[in-house]
Design an enzyme around this catalytic site. Sequence first.
Site, mmCIF file in Angstrom:
data_model
loop_
_atom_site.group_PDB
_atom_site.id
_atom_site.type_symbol
_atom_site.label_atom_id
_atom_site.label_comp_id
_atom_site.label_asym_id
_atom_site.label_seq_id
_atom_site.Cartn_x
_atom_site.Cartn_y
_atom_site.Cartn_z
ATOM 1 N N LYS A 177 0.858 -1.192 0.000
ATOM 2 C CA LYS A 177 0.000 0.000 0.000
ATOM 3 C C LYS A 177 0.889 1.235 0.000
ATOM 4 C CE LYS A 177 -1.683 2.910 2.753
ATOM 5 N NZ LYS A 177 -1.664 4.079 1.865
ATOM 6 N N GLU A 252 9.740 1.582 10.795
ATOM 7 C CA GLU A 252 10.697 2.676 10.679
ATOM 8 C C GLU A 252 9.902 3.958 10.833
ATOM 9 O OE1 GLU A 252 12.552 5.603 9.066
ATOM 10 O OE2 GLU A 252 12.899 4.390 7.261
ATOM 11 N N CYS A 286 13.021 11.231 7.118
ATOM 12 C CA CYS A 286 13.001 10.909 8.552
ATOM 13 C C CYS A 286 14.388 11.000 9.163
ATOM 14 C CB CYS A 286 12.370 9.554 8.788
ATOM 15 S SG CYS A 286 12.973 8.316 7.667
ATOM 16 N N GLU A 385 9.097 16.464 15.311
ATOM 17 C CA GLU A 385 9.667 16.344 13.979
ATOM 18 C C GLU A 385 9.041 17.431 13.090
ATOM 19 O OE1 GLU A 385 8.807 12.555 12.191
ATOM 20 O OE2 GLU A 385 10.741 12.540 11.165
HETATM 21 P P1 ADP Z 1 3.548 10.740 6.841
HETATM 22 O O1 ADP Z 1 3.497 11.709 7.976
HETATM 23 O O2 ADP Z 1 4.888 10.461 6.285
HETATM 24 O O3 ADP Z 1 2.472 10.921 5.801
HETATM 25 P P2 ADP Z 1 2.005 8.551 7.773
HETATM 26 O O4 ADP Z 1 2.361 7.674 8.919
HETATM 27 O O5 ADP Z 1 0.777 9.390 7.900
HETATM 28 O O6 ADP Z 1 3.311 9.384 7.554
HETATM 29 O O7 ADP Z 1 1.892 7.726 6.424
HETATM 30 C C1 ADP Z 1 2.786 6.702 6.045
HETATM 31 C C2 ADP Z 1 2.004 5.610 5.349
HETATM 32 O O8 ADP Z 1 1.046 5.082 6.245
HETATM 33 C C3 ADP Z 1 1.204 6.069 4.130
HETATM 34 O O9 ADP Z 1 1.141 5.020 3.182
HETATM 35 C C4 ADP Z 1 -0.163 6.315 4.723
HETATM 36 O O10 ADP Z 1 -1.182 6.268 3.756
HETATM 37 C C5 ADP Z 1 -0.251 5.153 5.684
HETATM 38 N N1 ADP Z 1 -1.211 5.312 6.765
HETATM 39 C C6 ADP Z 1 -1.673 6.457 7.335
HETATM 40 N N2 ADP Z 1 -2.587 6.187 8.287
HETATM 41 C C7 ADP Z 1 -2.705 4.825 8.348
HETATM 42 C C8 ADP Z 1 -3.471 3.910 9.138
HETATM 43 N N3 ADP Z 1 -4.307 4.324 10.070
HETATM 44 N N4 ADP Z 1 -3.305 2.579 8.894
HETATM 45 C C9 ADP Z 1 -2.445 2.147 7.966
HETATM 46 N N5 ADP Z 1 -1.700 2.958 7.187
HETATM 47 C C10 ADP Z 1 -1.823 4.274 7.374
#
Ligand code: ADP
Length: 483
Positions: A177, A252, A286, A385
């Site tokens: 995903k 990570e 990061c 961050e």
């Molecule tokens: P960033 O701040 O880098 O966008 P996120 O943690 O929000 O970091 O997103 C990193 C990945 O996790 C993306 O693919 C995002 O779509 C996915 N993501 C965000 N929320 C969820 C969730 N509740 N469950 C699974 N994946 C998620």
Amino acid sequence: MLVGQKERGIFINGEWRESYSGTYRTITNPATLEKLTEISYGGKEDALEAVEEAKAAFPLWSKKTARERSTFLYKAYEKMLEHKERLAQILTSEQGKPLSESRTEIESAASYLLWYAEEANRVYGEIIPSSKANRRSHVIPHAIGVIAAITPWNFPASMVTRKLGPSLAAGCTVVLKPASQTPLTAMEIVKIFEEVGLPKGVLNLVTGDARAVGEALTQSPDVRLITFTGSTEVGRELMKNSAQHIKKLSLELGGHAPIIIMDDAKLDVAVDLTLASKFRNCGQTCICANRVYVHKKIADSFVEKLVTKVKNMKIGNGNEESTVIGPMIDRNAVEKAAEHVEDAVKNGAAIASGGNEWDGDLAGYFYEPTVLVNVNDQMKVMNEETFGPVLPIDTFDSVEDVIEKANQLPYGLAAYVMTESTNHVFKLTEALEYGIIGVNDVFPATAEAPFGGIKESGFGKEGGKEGIHEFVEMKYVSIGITE
Ligand code: ADP
């Protein structure tokens, strides 16, 4: 990529298709806000079907020889490099980073496929000398099963291959995903695997709603491991949701990297490396420097040299070769950078450069590269961050003092030390509570070394010989010798 057209962003069991809900998400260029395309947007049903197909493909894929699996990875590596320029342009158009950085990212992404094409052949078991004459103790490596790989938008290519390389090499099948903002690069990588003839169902892609897809992947008992790169907040949620089926995780997560500049550092080198670390990808990695600690003796000249260079950094569209600072990913990202600067100034910081949204001639999400001085430990920018082009500079006068400052946050991803002294190298690298430490080096990520954080920055390694072990279970087989 067909500009302006709708595309199928879901690839399950070798077929590109629309989502069950029939919804689409518009992908825009963050530099210009132009619409690039619309991608079908999946949900729970799509994710569960992908898991089912990955599960069905697992027995055949895991039983292939390591050499056979390695061949697919090697061919994908070659194809990625063959298409480097096109992939770099797609990456820049959806993510914003300057083309030169996108090219480097594609090379780095490909290198993980090469490395794990090689490491596939080096997953060994063990025979343990037994304490009993009539017993044999064998340890046998075994692919874990179906993997869910969830990747972020800041490295749309290398975060994908860093997960696909080792998991496919180990014999696992995958549901990927990608981040909602940057699915196009991930789609191109999946197409490469399709082109090289990866068997159907081994790699499945579900572009879609993060929460719905994420919940389906964590709640399915058939997904045996989640490999995730993203925020600590989402990592925590994935961990909670994975508890029900005791799913393995490799996380990570966020960081807050300190750069420590000792008084014996080569000043010009320290300035250039600090700039490279902080402003790469507009501060959106990061392991980007989030705070600088410079020794009091050299602080004034360091700040002066650094600020002169920051003022000359060219802001613009990443697709122009001269651009150094591209756009941020979205409006929220700009607002967070602005909020950190505002909070710092309110609490006594001075702006040495930047400090505003860029008012250039592009409609996208730009923030000026910004340097803050007179900062203190209470400011947001020194604790959270920023994920943006904001560089706070603090000072110190003893090694003990700076170690304490560097270790005071719950994060433990990357830290950097600039010094020419062996004593300082050992004192600092042994005391810093970080998973990755760069000494006179701010680009430590490489396919052959283990990358990963400690403390609230996560656990599990990507890269190196360690990276593939995340996807391998060691079975202990105790064999009795009967008379
Ligand atoms: P960033 O701040 O880098 O966008 P996120 O943690 O929000 O970091 O997103 C990193 C990945 O996790 C993306 O693919 C995002 O779509 C996915 N993501 C965000 N929320 C969820 C969730 N509740 N469950 C699974 N994946 C998620």
